[in-house]
Design an enzyme around this catalytic site. Structure first.
Site, PDB file in Angstrom:
ATOM      1  N   TYR A 144      19.160 -28.479   7.882  1.00 20.13           N
ATOM      2  CA  TYR A 144      20.236 -28.243   6.929  1.00 20.13           C
ATOM      3  C   TYR A 144      21.203 -29.433   6.900  1.00 20.13           C
ATOM      4  O   TYR A 144      21.765 -29.795   7.923  1.00 20.13           O
ATOM      5  CB  TYR A 144      21.011 -26.968   7.311  1.00 20.13           C
ATOM      6  CG  TYR A 144      20.194 -25.688   7.230  1.00 20.13           C
ATOM      7  CD1 TYR A 144      19.118 -25.558   6.354  1.00 20.13           C
ATOM      8  CD2 TYR A 144      20.511 -24.592   8.032  1.00 20.13           C
ATOM      9  CE1 TYR A 144      18.389 -24.381   6.280  1.00 20.13           C
ATOM     10  CE2 TYR A 144      19.784 -23.408   7.955  1.00 20.13           C
ATOM     11  CZ  TYR A 144      18.721 -23.309   7.080  1.00 20.13           C
ATOM     12  OH  TYR A 144      18.001 -22.140   7.003  1.00 20.13           O
ATOM     13  N   LYS A 188      12.088 -25.760   7.634  1.00 17.75           N
ATOM     14  CA  LYS A 188      12.694 -24.725   6.806  1.00 17.75           C
ATOM     15  C   LYS A 188      13.897 -25.350   6.129  1.00 17.75           C
ATOM     16  O   LYS A 188      14.813 -25.842   6.793  1.00 17.75           O
ATOM     17  CB  LYS A 188      13.118 -23.561   7.701  1.00 17.75           C
ATOM     18  CG  LYS A 188      13.921 -22.503   6.988  1.00 17.75           C
ATOM     19  CD  LYS A 188      14.133 -21.304   7.891  1.00 17.75           C
ATOM     20  CE  LYS A 188      15.093 -20.330   7.240  1.00 17.75           C
ATOM     21  NZ  LYS A 188      15.248 -19.091   7.977  1.00 17.75           N
TER      22      LYS A 188
HETATM   23  P1  FBP Z   1      18.561 -15.804   5.027  1.00 15.75           P
HETATM   24  O1  FBP Z   1      17.249 -15.566   4.323  1.00 15.75           O
HETATM   25  O2  FBP Z   1      19.227 -14.504   5.377  1.00 15.75           O
HETATM   26  O3  FBP Z   1      19.445 -16.742   4.262  1.00 15.75           O
HETATM   27  O4  FBP Z   1      18.215 -16.480   6.411  1.00 15.75           O
HETATM   28  C1  FBP Z   1      17.807 -17.802   6.466  1.00 15.75           C
HETATM   29  C2  FBP Z   1      18.600 -18.601   7.468  1.00 15.75           C
HETATM   30  O5  FBP Z   1      18.047 -19.874   7.684  1.00 15.75           O
HETATM   31  C3  FBP Z   1      18.741 -17.910   8.813  1.00 15.75           C
HETATM   32  O6  FBP Z   1      17.645 -18.136   9.624  1.00 15.75           O
HETATM   33  C4  FBP Z   1      20.027 -18.485   9.305  1.00 15.75           C
HETATM   34  O7  FBP Z   1      20.724 -17.635  10.129  1.00 15.75           O
HETATM   35  C5  FBP Z   1      20.816 -18.673   8.072  1.00 15.75           C
HETATM   36  O8  FBP Z   1      19.911 -18.800   7.008  1.00 15.75           O
HETATM   37  C6  FBP Z   1      21.724 -19.849   8.198  1.00 15.75           C
HETATM   38  O9  FBP Z   1      22.378 -20.055   7.009  1.00 15.75           O
HETATM   39  P2  FBP Z   1      23.756 -20.781   6.941  1.00 15.75           P
HETATM   40  O10 FBP Z   1      23.731 -21.880   7.962  1.00 15.75           O
HETATM   41  O11 FBP Z   1      23.832 -21.284   5.540  1.00 15.75           O
HETATM   42  O12 FBP Z   1      24.784 -19.764   7.222  1.00 15.75           O
END
Ligand code: FBP
Length: 249
Positions: A145, A176
């Site tokens: 991310y 991911k």
């Molecule tokens: P969701 O499908 O609920 O968005 O989950 C995906 C995910 O990658 C989770 O594994 C993680 O907890 C979350 O999103 C993190 O999202 P962010 O950093 O944007 O809060």
């Protein structure tokens, strides 16, 4: 070393159920009376025939008997953080490859925040995890991310593609990434990731119609699947929705 993804993929495609949000977001924002219970989530994963379920260490330990019995492949997420801290992100390492194997994990997960002030440390930590996991034949899924002061749009074409390519460069088997909604951008991201497979995060709960349309675009773009949480376990009919998603995937 090339590791086999057979235990966590079906014919090169995958659907994972993510349940690390208890730490990442906190129960108040994401959970209700039902989905606060890890066993409710495990039941969805089992009945929905998910290719893996993502838990942090505490749940993997305390519900280990049920996880093993379910036969749903465990993906142990080795780092995590709360959302109570503001500023440059870095997840704390809370487990390791040895523990993952002891807990019966079939893969490990690790969050990398590219663009963070702590990016260097995070990627160095990932290096140790990746090396050890591969030495033991365990696949590595990197949550990648773009975050930090410099990142104004984490799902812009540039950032999404950068996240995907980072997966390939650092040795993740699966990356991911978040999807910004432009299928062409995602196709370029998938191409940029080469032999590193791309799965997409779900994000906040959407209407079923909107979500299924997004899943179609995602799969048409060449992604290998999804690793989703809230859109499934916040749904009133998680198994019916899973079936529809599985059909597309
Ligand atoms: P969701 O499908 O609920 O968005 O989950 C995906 C995910 O990658 C989770 O594994 C993680 O907890 C979350 O999103 C993190 O999202 P962010 O950093 O944007 O809060």
């Amino acid at each position: 070393m090339k590791v086999s993804l057979n235990k966590i993929m079906t014919k090169g495609k995958a659907l994972y159920l993510a349940y690390d949000q208890g730490l990442e977001h906190g129960p108040e924002s994401d959970f209700n009376d039902k989905n606060v219970d890890p066993l409710y989530i495990l039941d969805i994963a089992k009945k929905g025939k998910y290719n893996g379920i993502v838990f942090h260490k505490g749940i993997a330990e305390k519900y280990n008997k049920e996880i093993r019995k379910s036969k749903v492949p465990l993906i142990l997420k080795l780092n995590g953080k709360t959302n109570l801290v503001t500023g440059e992100p870095k997840s704390a390492v809370i487990s390791n490859v040895k523990e993952a194997i002891k807990l019966g994990a079939k893969a490990v997960g690790f969050t990398i925040y590219i663009g963070s002030k702590y990016e260097e440390e995070i990627i160095e930590e990932f290096e140790g995890v990746q090396r050890e996991a591969h030495a033991k034949g365990l696949p590595v899924i990197a949550w990648i991310y773009p975050r930090g002061k410099k990142i104004t749009n984490d799902v812009s074409r540039e950032n999404m593609v950068y996240a995907a390519r980072t997966g390939l460069e650092v040795g993740a088997d699966i990356a991911k990434v978040k999807y910004g909604g432009n299928a062409e951008d995602l196709a370029w991201a998938v191409k940029s990731a080469g032999r590193c497979k791309i799965v997409i995060a779900g994000g906040v709960k959407k209407s079923e119609k909107e979500f299924l349309n997004q899943v179609r675009d995602i799969m048409d773009s060449g992604a290998s699947g999804l690793a989703i949480g809230r859109n499934i376990w916040q749904s009133k009919a998680p198994l019916e929705l899973t079936k529809k998603i599985r059909k597309i995937v």
